[in-house]
Each structure stands twice: as C-alpha cells, then as structure tokens.
Scaffold this active site. Structure first.
Site, PDB file in Angstrom:
ATOM      1  N   CYS A 212     -13.009  42.392  10.651  1.00 14.92           N
ATOM      2  CA  CYS A 212     -12.007  41.673  10.862  1.00 14.92           C
ATOM      3  C   CYS A 212     -11.798  41.626  12.354  1.00 14.92           C
ATOM      4  O   CYS A 212     -10.959  40.664  13.103  1.00 14.92           O
ATOM      5  CB  CYS A 212     -10.743  42.295  10.317  1.00 14.92           C
ATOM      6  SG  CYS A 212     -10.884  41.930   8.602  1.00 14.92           S
TER       7      CYS A 212
ATOM      8  N   CYS B 239     -10.840  46.645   9.133  1.00  6.12           N
ATOM      9  CA  CYS B 239     -12.102  46.314   9.210  1.00  6.12           C
ATOM     10  C   CYS B 239     -12.440  45.809  10.375  1.00  6.12           C
ATOM     11  O   CYS B 239     -11.809  44.804  11.342  1.00  6.12           O
ATOM     12  CB  CYS B 239     -11.229  45.353   8.310  1.00  6.12           C
ATOM     13  SG  CYS B 239     -13.296  43.563   7.870  1.00  6.12           S
TER      14      CYS B 239
END
Length: 319
Positions: free
Chosen positions: A77, A74
């Site tokens: 993230c 991600c």
C-alpha cells in the site's frame, strides 16, 4: 539662482524616492500574487483524494468512483500511494471521484466489501461495483477509466453487494470484532487484567447474552404464535374429564381380570374333584387312572390328604 537649484534638487530627490517606493510595492504585490497562484494547485491536489468512512460510504452509490482499500502498515500500500495520488489529481478533469479507505480505522467497510488482500481497488459506477485487477500505475488507472475498460469486468452479484443484507451483517460482525478487540486491549493494557482473565470475562458475557437472547426469542414466539391447545378455555376441563374416563376404564379392566381369575380357579378345582373321584372309583377297566393327568405333585399331594380326611370322616359316621 542658488535657491532655485536647491529646490529643484529637492524635488528630484523626492520624486526618485516616491518612484522607488512604488516599485517596491509593486514587487511585493507581485510576490504575494505568485505565492497565491502557486498555492492553488497544492490545495486542489489535497481535495482530489477523498476519504470514505462508515458514515459516508453511501455517497459512492451515485456517480463514478475509484476506491482504494489500504492499511498504513502494508508495504504494498505504501508503494502504491504516490501513483494513487497522481491519479487523484486527474479525477476532477475526468469526472471521477478518487477515494481511499483505511481498513484499520473503518472495519465495517472492510467487512462490507470483503477485503481479503491489501491493497484492493474497486470501481463503482452508479452503485454497480467491479474489482480492479489490472496494473497499478497512474497510466493504467487513467486508461481503465477513460477507455471504459471496466465494462469488460464482471460486476459483483447483488447478493454480495455492499448494500445487501448479507454485507450489512458482515459489516456489523466486523465492527463487533473490532469493538471486542479494543475492549480486550483496554482490559489487558490499561486495567492490568491477565489475558486469560479477559477471555473468561468474554466467555461469560457470551454465555449470558446467549441465554438472554434465547429467552427473548421464546417470549416473542409465544406472544406471536400462541399455542391453541393451551389458549382454549376448556382445555383443562377436557383434560380432567379424559383422566377420569381413563381411571374408570382401568378399574373396569381390573375387575374383569379378577373375575376371569376367579372363574379359572373354580374350573380348575372342579376338574381336580372329578379326577380324584374317578381315581377313587377306578377306571372303567378296573384299573386306576395313571398319575398326573396334567397336575403337579403338590396339587396331587393336597388332593390325597383331603381324600383321606373324607374317608376318615365317613368311617366315623358308619361307626
């Protein structure tokens, strides 16, 4: 005199050499001490960020926690990781446990917390969970905990709490889905089975498992709640008696119906005899009664033939 000077020079060189060795040892000790002291903060930083798994998630039900759900692939993230690590360095000073969860490795926790977007951050205080919706910087995380801004956030309902029955079922479902996915990858990549073949195998497995589960539930239901009708000892005897009574009643009804048909036929024959006698003798006005009287042509024809045979028999007797 020369000997004294030589001995004194030797003593001086020896003292200088010893002093130099002592200085070198002290410098080496100081260097090791500095290295040790500088390594302590690094180890503290590593211990500040904890990893939560399916086997240890119940630890977050006690104390205060800030938990990040992320995935290695991600991008958002990855951008959050530096700020989250800096925030973890302050966790011990603030009395807060800072943790992270890799949803790709812990699918059960992903289902237990209903993770629909990444990264997702939860605050937990003594088993009460709240979803963090603020800015994602170190200072915002610190103010959220230090100023207790989490009190203004509505907690998650107990029905959807991680320890509820519903979320336990969701966790098991996510684990099952991940297990099926791994099996599918293993069959297609390691065993060389086609994708459609893997789908057929899983379809048959689902079908047979459903049949087995259905039979098991039926057996359990029959064992736990047996039918009173079939469990009674005189059930079959009563059933046989009822069948015999029903058969006798049916035979009696058939006999009654046959008797009524015979009576109707006799009454019809008597009525026809009376009609033809009147036709032979004539009506009271001297004219024959009109044809028909409610009888069909076939019945009248038969009656005429019978009357003619009677007349012939009477004529033969007179002769």
């Amino acid at each position: 005199m020369a000997c004294l000077l030589a001995s004194s020079s030797n003593i001086g060189s020896t003292m200088f050499f010893l002093t130099r060795q002592r200085n070198q040892r002290s410098w080496i000790c100081c260097l090791f001490l500095v290295i040790y002291l500088t390594s302590l903060p690094v180890s503290a930083k590593r211990d500040g960020l904890r990893e939560v798994t399916d086997g240890t998630w119940e630890e977050i039900l006690t104390g205060e926690w800030m938990i990040e759900f992320y995935a290695p692939w991600c991008p958002a993230c990855q951008q959050l990781q530096p700020a989250w690590k800096e925030f973890a360095d302050w966790g011990e000073d603030m009395g807060v446990n800072i943790a992270k969860v890799d949803v790709t490795e812990q699918p059960g926790l992903s289902g237990r917390f209903i993770i629909t977007s990444l990264p997702t951050i939860y605050h937990c205080k003594d088993g009460v969970f709240r979803k963090y919706q603020g800015a994602r910087t170190k200072d915002d995380f610190l103010s959220f905990v230090d100023e207790q801004k989490w009190r203004a956030v509505e907690p998650i309902s107990s029905w959807f709490g991680p320890s509820s029955f519903l979320m336990n079922s969701m966790s098991a479902l996510f684990k099952l889905s991940m297990f099926i996915r791994r099996c599918h990858n293993y069959m297609t990549e390691q065993l060389g089975i086609p994708v459609w073949g893997s789908y057929v195998i899983f379809g048959l497995a689902t079908l047979f498992s459903g049949l087995a589960l259905g039979l098991l539930l039926v057996f359990i239901a029959d064992f736990a709640f047996p039918s009173r009708r079939f469990s009674s000892s005189d059930y079959y005897q009563k059933k046989q008696t009822m069948e015999q009574a029903r058969l006798i009643q049916r035979q009696e009804d058939e006999h009654e119906a046959d008797g009524e048909e015979d009576d109707d036929e006799e009454e019809e024959e008597d009525d026809q005899d009376d009609v033809w006698r009147r036709r032979r003798r004539g009506s009271p006005e001297g004219h024959p009664e009109p044809r028909g009287q409610g009888f069909s042509d076939e019945a009248l024809r038969k009656r005429v033939v019978a009357n003619r045979e009677e007349v012939d028999d009477d004529d033969e007797e007179d002769a």
